[in-house]
Design a protein around this motif. Structure first.
Motif, PDB file in Angstrom:
ATOM      1  N   ILE A  37       0.861  -1.186   0.000  1.00 33.40           N
ATOM      2  CA  ILE A  37       0.000   0.000   0.000  1.00 33.40           C
ATOM      3  C   ILE A  37       0.897   1.235   0.000  1.00 33.40           C
ATOM      4  CG2 ILE A  37      -1.627   1.318   1.429  1.00 33.40           C
ATOM      5  CD1 ILE A  37      -2.774  -1.413   2.305  1.00 33.40           C
ATOM      6  N   ALA A  38       0.487   2.257  -0.708  1.00 39.78           N
ATOM      7  CA  ALA A  38       1.278   3.486  -0.778  1.00 39.78           C
ATOM      8  C   ALA A  38       1.550   4.037   0.619  1.00 39.78           C
ATOM      9  CB  ALA A  38       0.547   4.528  -1.610  1.00 39.78           C
ATOM     10  N   SER A  39       2.710   4.610   0.786  1.00 44.18           N
ATOM     11  CA  SER A  39       3.132   5.273   2.023  1.00 44.18           C
ATOM     12  C   SER A  39       3.280   4.327   3.216  1.00 44.18           C
ATOM     13  CB  SER A  39       2.190   6.423   2.392  1.00 44.18           C
ATOM     14  OG  SER A  39       2.193   7.391   1.378  1.00 44.18           O
ATOM     15  N   THR A  40       3.580   3.063   2.943  1.00 41.79           N
ATOM     16  CA  THR A  40       3.936   2.168   4.036  1.00 41.79           C
ATOM     17  C   THR A  40       5.454   2.039   4.067  1.00 41.79           C
ATOM     18  OG1 THR A  40       3.741   0.175   2.666  1.00 41.79           O
ATOM     19  CG2 THR A  40       1.793   0.816   3.957  1.00 41.79           C
ATOM     20  N   PHE A  41       5.960   1.780   5.255  1.00 42.37           N
ATOM     21  CA  PHE A  41       7.392   1.573   5.444  1.00 42.37           C
ATOM     22  C   PHE A  41       7.576   0.296   6.240  1.00 42.37           C
ATOM     23  CE2 PHE A  41       7.013   6.133   4.963  1.00 42.37           C
ATOM     24  CZ  PHE A  41       8.088   6.459   4.149  1.00 42.37           C
ATOM     25  N   SER A  42       8.470  -0.560   5.788  1.00 43.57           N
ATOM     26  CA  SER A  42       8.754  -1.803   6.466  1.00 43.57           C
ATOM     27  C   SER A  42      10.267  -1.922   6.617  1.00 43.57           C
ATOM     28  CB  SER A  42       8.206  -2.977   5.650  1.00 43.57           C
ATOM     29  OG  SER A  42       8.394  -4.195   6.316  1.00 43.57           O
ATOM     30  N   PHE A  43      10.714  -2.056   7.867  1.00 48.71           N
ATOM     31  CA  PHE A  43      12.141  -2.119   8.166  1.00 48.71           C
ATOM     32  C   PHE A  43      12.469  -3.421   8.879  1.00 48.71           C
ATOM     33  CE2 PHE A  43      10.999   2.371   8.146  1.00 48.71           C
ATOM     34  CZ  PHE A  43      11.923   2.882   7.258  1.00 48.71           C
ATOM     35  N   VAL A  44      13.671  -3.923   8.635  1.00 51.71           N
ATOM     36  CA  VAL A  44      14.136  -5.120   9.325  1.00 51.71           C
ATOM     37  C   VAL A  44      15.453  -4.829  10.029  1.00 51.71           C
ATOM     38  CG1 VAL A  44      12.969  -6.768   7.813  1.00 51.71           C
ATOM     39  CG2 VAL A  44      15.275  -6.002   7.236  1.00 51.71           C
ATOM     40  N   ALA A  45      15.665  -5.568  11.111  1.00 50.21           N
ATOM     41  CA  ALA A  45      16.947  -5.561  11.809  1.00 50.21           C
ATOM     42  C   ALA A  45      17.643  -6.863  11.440  1.00 50.21           C
ATOM     43  CB  ALA A  45      16.733  -5.481  13.314  1.00 50.21           C
ATOM     44  N   VAL A  46      18.864  -6.755  10.963  1.00 46.60           N
ATOM     45  CA  VAL A  46      19.614  -7.920  10.509  1.00 46.60           C
ATOM     46  C   VAL A  46      20.884  -8.041  11.339  1.00 46.60           C
ATOM     47  CG1 VAL A  46      20.730  -9.032   8.531  1.00 46.60           C
ATOM     48  CG2 VAL A  46      18.730  -7.570   8.167  1.00 46.60           C
ATOM     49  N   GLN A  47      21.089  -9.239  11.879  1.00 51.02           N
ATOM     50  CA  GLN A  47      22.308  -9.517  12.631  1.00 51.02           C
ATOM     51  C   GLN A  47      22.892 -10.821  12.101  1.00 51.02           C
ATOM     52  OE1 GLN A  47      21.907 -10.152  16.902  1.00 51.02           O
ATOM     53  NE2 GLN A  47      23.856  -9.115  17.195  1.00 51.02           N
ATOM     54  N   SER A  48      24.138 -10.771  11.695  1.00 55.87           N
ATOM     55  CA  SER A  48      24.818 -11.954  11.137  1.00 55.87           C
ATOM     56  C   SER A  48      23.989 -12.601  10.028  1.00 55.87           C
ATOM     57  CB  SER A  48      25.109 -12.977  12.242  1.00 55.87           C
ATOM     58  OG  SER A  48      25.884 -12.400  13.255  1.00 55.87           O
ATOM     59  N   ASP A  49      23.514 -11.782   9.102  1.00 62.17           N
ATOM     60  CA  ASP A  49      22.729 -12.228   7.948  1.00 62.17           C
ATOM     61  C   ASP A  49      21.391 -12.867   8.312  1.00 62.17           C
ATOM     62  OD1 ASP A  49      24.629 -11.319   6.103  1.00 62.17           O
ATOM     63  OD2 ASP A  49      25.763 -13.190   6.244  1.00 62.17           O
ATOM     64  N   ILE A  72       0.304  11.598   8.285  1.00 55.22           N
ATOM     65  CA  ILE A  72       0.553  10.908   9.551  1.00 55.22           C
ATOM     66  C   ILE A  72       0.640   9.406   9.290  1.00 55.22           C
ATOM     67  CG2 ILE A  72      -0.287  10.486  11.888  1.00 55.22           C
ATOM     68  CD1 ILE A  72      -1.887  13.004  11.766  1.00 55.22           C
ATOM     69  N   LEU A  73       1.519   8.761  10.025  1.00 48.50           N
ATOM     70  CA  LEU A  73       1.675   7.314   9.950  1.00 48.50           C
ATOM     71  C   LEU A  73       1.330   6.688  11.298  1.00 48.50           C
ATOM     72  CD1 LEU A  73       5.110   7.109   8.101  1.00 48.50           C
ATOM     73  CD2 LEU A  73       2.867   6.545   7.146  1.00 48.50           C
ATOM     74  N   GLY A  74       0.910   5.439  11.255  1.00 51.31           N
ATOM     75  CA  GLY A  74       0.729   4.638  12.451  1.00 51.31           C
ATOM     76  C   GLY A  74       1.858   3.625  12.529  1.00 51.31           C
ATOM     77  N   SER A 104      11.228  11.355   4.873  1.00 52.33           N
ATOM     78  CA  SER A 104      10.273  11.159   3.779  1.00 52.33           C
ATOM     79  C   SER A 104       9.140  12.177   3.794  1.00 52.33           C
ATOM     80  CB  SER A 104       9.701   9.740   3.842  1.00 52.33           C
ATOM     81  OG  SER A 104      10.734   8.807   3.656  1.00 52.33           O
ATOM     82  N   GLY A 105       9.163  13.114   4.739  1.00 52.82           N
ATOM     83  CA  GLY A 105       8.192  14.199   4.745  1.00 52.82           C
ATOM     84  C   GLY A 105       6.948  13.980   5.581  1.00 52.82           C
ATOM     85  N   PHE A 106       6.894  12.905   6.344  1.00 52.41           N
ATOM     86  CA  PHE A 106       5.742  12.704   7.223  1.00 52.41           C
ATOM     87  C   PHE A 106       5.878  13.614   8.430  1.00 52.41           C
ATOM     88  CE2 PHE A 106       5.696   9.121   4.490  1.00 52.41           C
ATOM     89  CZ  PHE A 106       4.342   8.952   4.236  1.00 52.41           C
ATOM     90  N   GLN A 107       4.730  14.123   8.894  1.00 49.66           N
ATOM     91  CA  GLN A 107       4.764  15.132   9.939  1.00 49.66           C
ATOM     92  C   GLN A 107       4.518  14.596  11.339  1.00 49.66           C
ATOM     93  OE1 GLN A 107       2.198  16.282   7.226  1.00 49.66           O
ATOM     94  NE2 GLN A 107       2.929  18.337   6.824  1.00 49.66           N
ATOM     95  N   ALA A 108       3.917  13.408  11.445  1.00 47.50           N
ATOM     96  CA  ALA A 108       3.632  12.842  12.762  1.00 47.50           C
ATOM     97  C   ALA A 108       3.457  11.335  12.659  1.00 47.50           C
ATOM     98  CB  ALA A 108       2.376  13.478  13.355  1.00 47.50           C
ATOM     99  N   VAL A 109       3.614  10.681  13.814  1.00 45.47           N
ATOM    100  CA  VAL A 109       3.418   9.235  13.915  1.00 45.47           C
ATOM    101  C   VAL A 109       2.591   8.979  15.171  1.00 45.47           C
ATOM    102  CG1 VAL A 109       4.557   7.007  14.307  1.00 45.47           C
ATOM    103  CG2 VAL A 109       5.588   8.669  12.754  1.00 45.47           C
ATOM    104  N   VAL A 110       1.604   8.098  15.051  1.00 48.83           N
ATOM    105  CA  VAL A 110       0.835   7.666  16.216  1.00 48.83           C
ATOM    106  C   VAL A 110       1.189   6.219  16.525  1.00 48.83           C
ATOM    107  CG1 VAL A 110      -1.109   9.243  15.874  1.00 48.83           C
ATOM    108  CG2 VAL A 110      -1.170   6.969  14.829  1.00 48.83           C
TER     109      VAL A 110
END
Length: 169
Positions: A37-49, A72-74, A104-110
């Protein structure tokens, strides 16, 4: 520890992390429904591959009085494999994720979460900014962080999450 944006080959691992962290499939299913979906962000933490943590942001809207260009993002969910919890991985994911949202220009997060945890990142009760959650939750558990100072100054209303959050499991 490396924090990076999700890649297609991470999808199965992200699902496994969310199931392991929450001991159920609800959050993993939610991420799967929101992915792409537009404007979603998904991040991962990687340790030792190995992917050991995951963080997701999706767009929310305010029904009420707000600037029409307010973005605004949740934040939900945050998941870390149980064997890696309490090592600062979730904190690192949140810090890096918030930086990217601001860039990325988002102004707030809930966030709907632990009122003893999220204030360390600058989150405050959303009610102090005249915002309430669409769900019946304790006031102190629904929080907001302005990524742009004053972004919520003339804003009030009910924060609505995407319909994917309301799908029964």
């Amino acid at each position: 520890m490396n924090i990076r944006t999700e890649k297609p080959e991470d999808i199965e691992g992200i699902r496994d992390i969310n199931i392991a962290a929450f001991a159920r499939e609800n959050e993993a299913n939610l991420v799967d429904r929101l992915r792409g979906i537009a404007s979603t962000f998904s991040f991962v933490a990687v340790q030792s591959d190995r992917i050991v943590g995951h963080l997701f942001f999706s767009p929310v809207v305010v029904e009420g009085k707000c600037s029409s260009n307010l973005s605004i993002l949740g934040l939900a969910p945050v998941a870390v494999i149980p064997d890696y919890q309490r090592q600062g991985i979730g904190k690192l994911l949140i810090r890096e994720g918030l930086k990217e949202c601001a860039r990325s220009g988002f102004q707030a997060v809930v966030v709907l979460g632990d009122p003893d945890f999220y204030p360390r990142f600058g989150f405050i009760p959303a009610s102090s900014k005249s915002l309430k959650c669409e769900y019946d939750v304790p006031d102190e558990a629904f929080m907001v962080l302005e990524l742009e100072t004053g972004a919520l100054q003339d804003c009030s209303g009910t924060v609505k999450y995407r319909s994917e959050f309301r799908i029964c499991e």
